[in-house]
Scaffold this active site. Structure first.
Site, PDB file in Angstrom:
ATOM      1  N   LYS A 158       0.834  -1.201   0.000  1.00 61.42           N
ATOM      2  CA  LYS A 158       0.000   0.000   0.000  1.00 61.42           C
ATOM      3  C   LYS A 158       0.872   1.256   0.000  1.00 61.42           C
ATOM      4  O   LYS A 158       1.930   1.293   0.646  1.00 61.42           O
ATOM      5  CB  LYS A 158      -0.896  -0.041   1.246  1.00 61.42           C
ATOM      6  CG  LYS A 158      -1.904   1.070   1.390  1.00 61.42           C
ATOM      7  CD  LYS A 158      -2.756   0.833   2.643  1.00 61.42           C
ATOM      8  CE  LYS A 158      -3.798   1.918   2.857  1.00 61.42           C
ATOM      9  NZ  LYS A 158      -4.635   1.653   4.057  1.00 61.42           N
ATOM     10  N   SER A 206      -9.273   2.202   3.174  1.00 58.93           N
ATOM     11  CA  SER A 206      -8.410   2.939   2.274  1.00 58.93           C
ATOM     12  C   SER A 206      -7.424   2.041   1.540  1.00 58.93           C
ATOM     13  O   SER A 206      -6.661   2.500   0.691  1.00 58.93           O
ATOM     14  CB  SER A 206      -7.630   3.991   3.076  1.00 58.93           C
ATOM     15  OG  SER A 206      -6.796   3.371   4.061  1.00 58.93           O
ATOM     16  N   SER A 227      -9.784  -0.651   7.346  1.00 63.13           N
ATOM     17  CA  SER A 227      -9.216  -0.381   6.030  1.00 63.13           C
ATOM     18  C   SER A 227      -8.505  -1.560   5.381  1.00 63.13           C
ATOM     19  O   SER A 227      -8.103  -1.471   4.227  1.00 63.13           O
ATOM     20  CB  SER A 227      -8.250   0.809   6.106  1.00 63.13           C
ATOM     21  OG  SER A 227      -8.975   2.018   6.214  1.00 63.13           O
TER      22      SER A 227
END
Length: 443
Positions: free
Chosen positions: A81, A157, A181
């Site tokens: 990420k 996210s 998330s």
């Protein structure tokens, strides 16, 4: 597509080379025009690293994996990420203010993945400043779409991470989970996502660009963990990344059981604060029926003394404090209120721990819904924030929790269940998910 563990085994045994695997993956990423999950790659590094991995394997072809120089992810190309530092790559957090920031050192979790043999070949999209648990979009890289239906969200996210896995654009991912998330994107995209026991995975190199990393002796709420296409891959990734830095070591606690029939399973399938849709409810009910058919013990109730509404509200207060501590809006709580909030958090953890003395895992929805259309502010007549209810309890107490796929709707959208395990017994939850997936005929 193979899982990370499967492709590592194929590389180790010479069925395929890391170079072949890496070239194929980079080709899929380059060909993607719809999902927009992988937002930066380092092609030359990836191919050079693959060649080194292949040379290392050839140098010791007869040696078993254990005890030789080949790690459990040897030669496997993976992504992380875009909130983790990777030396020589951008760390933007989806914020235009950091569009030009290039990290000069790897995050601790990146170092550990590489030590296990993984090759970090790219980074995946995030919502701006990781600020949305339901969607993933920012002004730098744009919007990420759900591979099952590009008109729908992949969650946030870590939406780029989950979408990349679902679309076959990576073999393994690492994300972060403060307000679901990891788990929500995993649920919406039909992959696995683990929020480990809080504090289990070190967070050095996971901070806003330009700010110093301040380690905490008592990490709460914010957690980092793996996303994968199988429960077994979650275990591989967690073994590689959990625990402190060298020379210290850490071993995952063994799972409580190795047969599905031996598990004692707590369940809750619905609640007025976030009533599940019929699609989610039907999938959960069918899954629980199939678990019960194995002879596993099913207990249908919340833990004794747990008021789920109160705990969800307490989690909201804890999130407010988290952001105040990390430079957000100052809290208006008094000292007495702060102390009460902290006592409530610790009391909640104690209640769940007593529950896990007699119950092995707790099964519930990850979200009340499946992936919803981009830009939604309400979902099936429910508030947008209702997505938080089901993930709040493990987030508040710090217990390990994973999301796993349990089927598809008639229109092909993934459905998911959440498995919560005992404190620091992450592998009990992982093994249960692995056994359940086998029973359901999936990974």
């Amino acid at each position: 597509m193979f899982t990370a563990g499967e492709i590592a085994e194929r590389i180790r045994t010479g069925q395929v080379t890391s170079r072949e695997v890496t070239e194929e993956l980079l080709g899929r990423i380059a060909a993607d025009t719809e999902v927009n999950a992988v937002v930066e790659i380092r092609r030359e590094y990836a191919l050079t690293a693959a060649d080194r991995a292949d040379a290392a394997r050839v140098a010791q072809p007869e040696k078993p994996l254990e005890g030789c120089g080949l790690g459990p992810l040897h030669g496997v190309p993976v992504t992380v990420k875009d909130c983790f530092d990777v030396a020589g790559m951008h760390t933007t957090w989806g914020n235009p203010a950091f569009a030009d920031y290039v990290a000069d050192e790897d995050a601790v979790v990146v170092k550990k993945l590489q030590r296990a043999g993984a090759q970090i070949v790219g980074k995946t999209n995030v919502h701006t400043m990781l600020g949305d648990f339901g969607q993933t979009a920012n002004e730098i890289y744009g919007r990420t779409n759900n591979p099952a239906d590009v008109t729908r969200t992949p969650g946030g996210s870590s939406g780029g991470a989950a979408a990349a896995l679902a679309a076959g654009l990576t073999y393994l991912e690492y994300g972060s989970d403060l307000v679901g998330s990891i788990r929500l994107p995993a649920a919406y995209c039909g992959v696995y996502g683990l929020k480990p026991t809080n504090g289990l995975v070190p967070q050095g190199g996971f901070q806003v660009p330009g700010t110093p990393y301040v380690p905490s002796e008592m990490p709460i709420l914010s957690t980092i963990g793996p996303l994968a296409r199988s429960a077994a891959d979650l275990r591989i990734a967690l073994r590689a990344t959990a625990g402190p830095e060298a020379p210290y070591t850490y071993d995952l606690a063994a799972p409580r059981h190795r047969a599905l029939k031996d598990y004692r399973v707590g369940i809750v399938t619905d609640h007025p604060a976030a009533p599940v849709t019929s699609e989610v409810g039907d999938a959960l009910s069918d899954t629980i029926d199939r678990i019960a058919a194995t002879g596993a013990k099913i207990v249908d109730s919340w833990p004794d003394g747990v008021d789920p509404d109160e705990q969800a509200e307490e989690f909201s207060r804890q999130v407010e404090l988290f952001f105040a501590l990390h430079g957000g809006e100052p809290t208006t709580m008094t000292v007495d209120q702060l102390l009460t909030t902290e006592r409530n958090r610790l009391a909640a953890r104690a209640k769940w721990q007593r529950y896990f003395e007699d119950i092995d895992v707790f099964l519930c929805p990850t979200s009340f819904t499946v992936a919803f259309p981009h830009g939604s502010t309400t979902i099936d007549g429910r508030p947008y924030e209702a997505q938080v209810f089901w993930i709040a309890h493990a987030s508040l107490t710090g217990h390990p929790a994973l999301s796993m796929p349990i089927g598809r709707t008639a229109t092909g959208l993934p459905t998911a269940a959440q498995v919560i395990g005992p404190w620091h017994e992450d592998d009990t939850a992982i093994t249960f998910a692995e056994l359940l997936a086998q029973h359901l005929g999936s990974r």
